[in-house]
Design a protein around this motif. Structure first.
Motif, PDB file in Angstrom:
ATOM      1  N   GLN A 150      28.149  51.818  22.804  1.00 58.93           N
ATOM      2  CA  GLN A 150      29.051  51.349  23.854  1.00 58.93           C
ATOM      3  C   GLN A 150      28.335  51.018  25.158  1.00 58.93           C
ATOM      4  OE1 GLN A 150      32.041  54.447  24.170  1.00 58.93           O
ATOM      5  NE2 GLN A 150      33.309  53.476  22.626  1.00 58.93           N
ATOM      6  N   MET A 151      27.012  51.074  25.158  1.00 54.72           N
ATOM      7  CA  MET A 151      26.261  50.835  26.381  1.00 54.72           C
ATOM      8  C   MET A 151      25.297  49.673  26.186  1.00 54.72           C
ATOM      9  SD  MET A 151      27.407  53.138  28.483  1.00 54.72           S
ATOM     10  CE  MET A 151      26.197  53.231  29.794  1.00 54.72           C
ATOM     11  N   LEU A 152      25.146  48.885  27.227  1.00 46.46           N
ATOM     12  CA  LEU A 152      24.122  47.856  27.302  1.00 46.46           C
ATOM     13  C   LEU A 152      23.051  48.349  28.279  1.00 46.46           C
ATOM     14  CD1 LEU A 152      26.467  44.737  27.488  1.00 46.46           C
ATOM     15  CD2 LEU A 152      25.087  45.443  25.523  1.00 46.46           C
ATOM     16  N   PRO A 153      21.883  47.684  28.357  1.00 45.04           N
ATOM     17  CA  PRO A 153      20.821  48.166  29.250  1.00 45.04           C
ATOM     18  C   PRO A 153      21.057  47.855  30.721  1.00 45.04           C
ATOM     19  CG  PRO A 153      20.086  46.223  28.056  1.00 45.04           C
ATOM     20  CD  PRO A 153      21.426  46.591  27.491  1.00 45.04           C
ATOM     21  N   PHE A 154      22.324  47.721  31.097  1.00 50.44           N
ATOM     22  CA  PHE A 154      22.713  47.504  32.491  1.00 50.44           C
ATOM     23  C   PHE A 154      24.198  47.833  32.606  1.00 50.44           C
ATOM     24  CE2 PHE A 154      22.486  43.511  30.122  1.00 50.44           C
ATOM     25  CZ  PHE A 154      23.813  43.141  30.078  1.00 50.44           C
ATOM     26  N   PRO A 155      24.666  48.216  33.800  1.00 53.12           N
ATOM     27  CA  PRO A 155      26.089  48.511  33.970  1.00 53.12           C
ATOM     28  C   PRO A 155      26.939  47.239  33.991  1.00 53.12           C
ATOM     29  CG  PRO A 155      24.743  49.398  35.789  1.00 53.12           C
ATOM     30  CD  PRO A 155      23.890  48.443  35.028  1.00 53.12           C
ATOM     31  N   ILE A 156      28.222  47.397  33.684  1.00 54.73           N
ATOM     32  CA  ILE A 156      29.206  46.328  33.865  1.00 54.73           C
ATOM     33  C   ILE A 156      30.281  46.853  34.805  1.00 54.73           C
ATOM     34  CG2 ILE A 156      30.775  44.684  32.791  1.00 54.73           C
ATOM     35  CD1 ILE A 156      29.390  45.180  30.132  1.00 54.73           C
ATOM     36  N   ILE A 157      30.515  46.114  35.887  1.00 57.42           N
ATOM     37  CA  ILE A 157      31.516  46.490  36.888  1.00 57.42           C
ATOM     38  C   ILE A 157      32.914  46.139  36.382  1.00 57.42           C
ATOM     39  CG2 ILE A 157      32.379  45.967  39.207  1.00 57.42           C
ATOM     40  CD1 ILE A 157      29.427  45.257  39.909  1.00 57.42           C
ATOM     41  N   ALA A 158      33.868  47.031  36.617  1.00 58.53           N
ATOM     42  CA  ALA A 158      35.274  46.745  36.337  1.00 58.53           C
ATOM     43  C   ALA A 158      35.916  46.207  37.614  1.00 58.53           C
ATOM     44  CB  ALA A 158      35.984  48.006  35.863  1.00 58.53           C
ATOM     45  N   ASP A 159      36.377  44.963  37.559  1.00 57.85           N
ATOM     46  CA  ASP A 159      36.984  44.321  38.740  1.00 57.85           C
ATOM     47  C   ASP A 159      38.384  43.850  38.376  1.00 57.85           C
ATOM     48  OD1 ASP A 159      37.042  43.375  41.378  1.00 57.85           O
ATOM     49  OD2 ASP A 159      36.297  41.402  40.796  1.00 57.85           O
ATOM     50  N   GLU A 160      39.210  44.809  37.918  1.00 58.13           N
ATOM     51  CA  GLU A 160      40.529  44.465  37.376  1.00 58.13           C
ATOM     52  C   GLU A 160      41.433  43.785  38.398  1.00 58.13           C
ATOM     53  OE1 GLU A 160      42.131  47.513  34.356  1.00 58.13           O
ATOM     54  OE2 GLU A 160      40.796  48.685  35.640  1.00 58.13           O
ATOM     55  N   LYS A 161      41.314  44.145  39.665  1.00 56.33           N
ATOM     56  CA  LYS A 161      42.158  43.538  40.704  1.00 56.33           C
ATOM     57  C   LYS A 161      41.497  42.311  41.337  1.00 56.33           C
ATOM     58  CE  LYS A 161      44.411  47.907  41.906  1.00 56.33           C
ATOM     59  NZ  LYS A 161      44.660  48.901  42.990  1.00 56.33           N
ATOM     60  N   ARG A 162      40.326  41.914  40.846  1.00 54.60           N
ATOM     61  CA  ARG A 162      39.579  40.741  41.331  1.00 54.60           C
ATOM     62  C   ARG A 162      39.184  40.875  42.800  1.00 54.60           C
ATOM     63  NH1 ARG A 162      41.511  36.029  37.783  1.00 54.60           N
ATOM     64  NH2 ARG A 162      42.671  37.097  36.178  1.00 54.60           N
ATOM     65  N   GLU A 163      39.169  42.082  43.305  1.00 55.25           N
ATOM     66  CA  GLU A 163      38.846  42.267  44.721  1.00 55.25           C
ATOM     67  C   GLU A 163      37.411  41.855  45.031  1.00 55.25           C
ATOM     68  OE1 GLU A 163      39.778  46.363  45.257  1.00 55.25           O
ATOM     69  OE2 GLU A 163      41.930  46.003  45.558  1.00 55.25           O
ATOM     70  N   LEU A 164      36.478  42.239  44.174  1.00 56.36           N
ATOM     71  CA  LEU A 164      35.081  41.881  44.414  1.00 56.36           C
ATOM     72  C   LEU A 164      34.860  40.389  44.171  1.00 56.36           C
ATOM     73  CD1 LEU A 164      32.375  42.961  45.278  1.00 56.36           C
ATOM     74  CD2 LEU A 164      31.912  43.598  42.898  1.00 56.36           C
ATOM     75  N   ALA A 165      35.537  39.831  43.164  1.00 54.51           N
ATOM     76  CA  ALA A 165      35.424  38.395  42.902  1.00 54.51           C
ATOM     77  C   ALA A 165      35.893  37.586  44.115  1.00 54.51           C
ATOM     78  CB  ALA A 165      36.238  38.011  41.666  1.00 54.51           C
ATOM     79  N   VAL A 166      36.959  38.035  44.757  1.00 54.70           N
ATOM     80  CA  VAL A 166      37.457  37.357  45.954  1.00 54.70           C
ATOM     81  C   VAL A 166      36.492  37.558  47.122  1.00 54.70           C
ATOM     82  CG1 VAL A 166      39.287  37.358  47.693  1.00 54.70           C
ATOM     83  CG2 VAL A 166      39.891  37.421  45.266  1.00 54.70           C
ATOM     84  N   GLN A 167      36.044  38.796  47.305  1.00 58.56           N
ATOM     85  CA  GLN A 167      35.142  39.096  48.419  1.00 58.56           C
ATOM     86  C   GLN A 167      33.871  38.253  48.363  1.00 58.56           C
ATOM     87  OE1 GLN A 167      33.850  43.186  48.576  1.00 58.56           O
ATOM     88  NE2 GLN A 167      32.850  42.950  50.553  1.00 58.56           N
ATOM     89  N   LEU A 168      33.357  38.021  47.165  1.00 59.84           N
ATOM     90  CA  LEU A 168      32.109  37.276  47.009  1.00 59.84           C
ATOM     91  C   LEU A 168      32.338  35.775  46.810  1.00 59.84           C
ATOM     92  CD1 LEU A 168      30.142  39.797  44.752  1.00 59.84           C
ATOM     93  CD2 LEU A 168      29.937  39.443  47.221  1.00 59.84           C
ATOM     94  N   GLY A 169      33.594  35.343  46.822  1.00 57.42           N
ATOM     95  CA  GLY A 169      33.892  33.917  46.714  1.00 57.42           C
ATOM     96  C   GLY A 169      33.529  33.320  45.378  1.00 57.42           C
ATOM     97  N   MET A 170      33.860  34.010  44.293  1.00 62.24           N
ATOM     98  CA  MET A 170      33.441  33.512  42.980  1.00 62.24           C
ATOM     99  C   MET A 170      34.603  33.378  42.000  1.00 62.24           C
ATOM    100  SD  MET A 170      31.183  36.796  41.794  1.00 62.24           S
ATOM    101  CE  MET A 170      31.901  38.407  41.468  1.00 62.24           C
ATOM    102  N   LEU A 171      35.687  32.816  42.482  1.00 60.38           N
ATOM    103  CA  LEU A 171      36.782  32.435  41.593  1.00 60.38           C
ATOM    104  C   LEU A 171      36.690  30.946  41.277  1.00 60.38           C
ATOM    105  CD1 LEU A 171      39.823  34.358  43.118  1.00 60.38           C
ATOM    106  CD2 LEU A 171      38.451  34.979  41.129  1.00 60.38           C
ATOM    107  N   ASP A 172      37.114  30.589  40.075  1.00 66.79           N
ATOM    108  CA  ASP A 172      37.072  29.203  39.615  1.00 66.79           C
ATOM    109  C   ASP A 172      38.500  28.664  39.557  1.00 66.79           C
ATOM    110  OD1 ASP A 172      36.777  26.782  38.380  1.00 66.79           O
ATOM    111  OD2 ASP A 172      35.648  27.518  36.660  1.00 66.79           O
ATOM    112  N   PRO A 173      38.957  27.930  40.581  1.00 66.13           N
ATOM    113  CA  PRO A 173      40.354  27.485  40.604  1.00 66.13           C
ATOM    114  C   PRO A 173      40.689  26.473  39.512  1.00 66.13           C
ATOM    115  CG  PRO A 173      39.115  26.470  42.389  1.00 66.13           C
ATOM    116  CD  PRO A 173      38.209  27.499  41.779  1.00 66.13           C
ATOM    117  N   ALA A 174      39.661  25.863  38.903  1.00 62.44           N
ATOM    118  CA  ALA A 174      39.912  24.867  37.862  1.00 62.44           C
ATOM    119  C   ALA A 174      40.211  25.501  36.507  1.00 62.44           C
ATOM    120  CB  ALA A 174      38.716  23.925  37.737  1.00 62.44           C
ATOM    121  N   GLU A 175      39.853  26.776  36.329  1.00 63.84           N
ATOM    122  CA  GLU A 175      40.083  27.468  35.063  1.00 63.84           C
ATOM    123  C   GLU A 175      40.961  28.678  35.322  1.00 63.84           C
ATOM    124  OE1 GLU A 175      39.084  26.399  32.136  1.00 63.84           O
ATOM    125  OE2 GLU A 175      37.989  24.685  32.970  1.00 63.84           O
TER     126      GLU A 175
END
Length: 233
Positions: free
Chosen positions: A105-130
């Protein structure tokens, strides 16, 4: 909801040279505070639209296979997807199966859970076309390289439909690390060991002292001697 997301997409984000946000997040290795997790290493954060999606699975599989190359460069890897830690663990087994590794269940790096998209919004990385089935913008395929000083050194933003080239990402990191400590730039298609370029703001006399292995200058119709090459220092 759409108006809310779009407004924040247009005003949030991060520019080169900015201090990368010291966010706190739940990940597959527990809760982290980003600057503490990064320490004095270089870091790379790459985001994904969702778990259990085809392009993302190939990308994280490639990232896992290339983890030793990032480790050699003292670059810590961390991924982000908008699903839960529990989903990330299940998805990691699929990714390991895809690359022929044990079903852990582990990869050689962490994966962040961003269920509320808060970090995606903060960093400006949403794709409005998809958009997902609820009509919300997907997280784009962002690449952020962060230096040991916690500032953003590189950003690449791919649309959700286009997978990244990790060979190119490694090439760029090699350039960033070289040019961070040596007074050179890297020309088009540069790879480790190839000629570098002398920065245009370095006078000739200083350049000759900095680069004792020699400088090659391209002759141009303008007679401006700005294409100066030197062996990689």
């Amino acid at each position: 909801m759409f108006v809310f997301v779009w407004v924040y997409l247009t005003v949030m984000g991060i520019n080169l040279g900015d201090t990368f946000p010291n966010f706190e997040a739940e990940t597959t290795v527990g809760k982290i505070k980003f600057h503490d997790w990064l320490g004095d290493s270089w870091g790379i954060l790459f985001s994904h639209p969702a778990d259990y999606t085809p392009v993302c699975t190939t990308e994280l599989g490639r990232a896992a296979k290339m983890a030793p190359e990032f480790q050699k460069r003292k670059v810590k890897m961390i991924a982000l997807s908008i699903d839960s830690v529990q989903d990330h663990h299940g998805w990691s087994q699929d990714i390991n199966a895809y690359i022929g590794e044990p079903l852990v269940q582990m990869l050689p790096f962490p994966i962040i859970a961003d269920e509320k998209r808060e970090l995606a919004v903060q960093l400006g990385m949403l794709d409005p076309a998809e958009r997902n089935k609820e009509g919300l913008p997907l997280t784009a395929r962002a690449v952020f390289v962060i230096g040991p000083d916690k500032t953003l050194k590189l950003s690449i933003l791919y649309p959700a439909t286009t997978g990244r080239n990790f060979d190119e990402i490694l090439r760029v990191i090699d350039s960033l690390q070289l040019t961070a400590y040596k007074k050179v730039a890297t020309p088009v298609d540069w790879k480790v060991g190839a000629e570098c370029m002398v920065l245009p703001n370095i006078p000739e006399e200083e350049a000759n002292k900095l680069f004792p292995n020699g400088i090659r200058t391209e002759k141009l119709p303008s007679s401006k001697n700005y294409l100066r090459y030197t062996p990689q220092p």
